[in-house]
Design an enzyme around this catalytic site. Structure first.
Site, PDB file in Angstrom:
ATOM      1  N   CYS A 199      14.336  -0.115 -14.895  1.00  0.00           N
ATOM      2  CA  CYS A 199      12.935  -0.433 -15.192  1.00  0.00           C
ATOM      3  C   CYS A 199      12.158  -0.394 -13.880  1.00  0.00           C
ATOM      4  CB  CYS A 199      12.772  -1.759 -15.948  1.00  0.00           C
ATOM      5  SG  CYS A 199      13.108  -3.244 -15.018  1.00  0.00           S
ATOM      6  N   CYS A 237      11.121   1.106 -19.611  1.00  0.00           N
ATOM      7  CA  CYS A 237       9.657   1.063 -19.600  1.00  0.00           C
ATOM      8  C   CYS A 237       9.138   2.468 -19.312  1.00  0.00           C
ATOM      9  CB  CYS A 237       9.144   0.064 -18.574  1.00  0.00           C
ATOM     10  SG  CYS A 237       9.538   0.467 -16.865  1.00  0.00           S
ATOM     11  N   CYS A 261      11.901   8.338 -13.315  1.00  0.00           N
ATOM     12  CA  CYS A 261      13.351   8.370 -13.152  1.00  0.00           C
ATOM     13  C   CYS A 261      13.735   9.633 -12.388  1.00  0.00           C
ATOM     14  CB  CYS A 261      14.031   8.356 -14.520  1.00  0.00           C
ATOM     15  SG  CYS A 261      15.821   8.215 -14.424  1.00  0.00           S
TER      16      CYS A 261
END
Length: 132
Positions: free
Chosen positions: A10, A82, A89
């Protein structure tokens, strides 16, 4: 049989991914190595610690960690929790599966939001455990 690895990501490794790691170790721990990290580090939120303690899971020893590339590329699955983590990412090797399970950020909200998000994360991990 070698354990698989799941990595919960996250934004700040403060609330959602910390709770996911706690539930993951409890629910998946026999078959999975369970880790969590953030795009940034914000410290473990005391309300996340309290929310998990309320259901008998101690995450008070957890630390807020940045994504570790070695764990990332060794993972079988990376789960973003999230939209910020999903969008930011790092690129994953082809052998790593990525899933997005979006949860609201409870930070700065009422206590009931921590409880609600905690319970949603638990349910998602239980569902995952039944499908793998």
């Amino acid at each position: 049989m070698q354990k698989k690895t799941i990595y919960f990501i996250c934004t700040g490794n403060s609330c959602r991914s910390q709770m996911a790691e706690g539930f993951g170790k409890l629910i998946l721990g026999d078959k999975w190595n369970v880790y969590s990290a953030g795009i940034e580090t914000h410290g473990v939120n005391p309300h996340a610690i309290k929310a998990m303690k309320e259901v008998g899971i101690d995450i008070s020893h957890h630390t807020s960690d940045l994504i570790n590339n070695d764990i990332l590329i060794a993972s079988d699955i990376v789960v973003t929790l999230c939209s910020d983590a999903d969008a930011n990412c790092p690129v994953l090797p082809k052998n790593v599966t990525k899933e997005h399970w979006g949860f609201d950020d409870p930070a700065g909200k009422d206590w009931s939001e921590f409880q609600r998000v905690r319970d949603e994360i638990k349910a998602a991990i239980e569902t995952f455990a039944h499908r793998v």
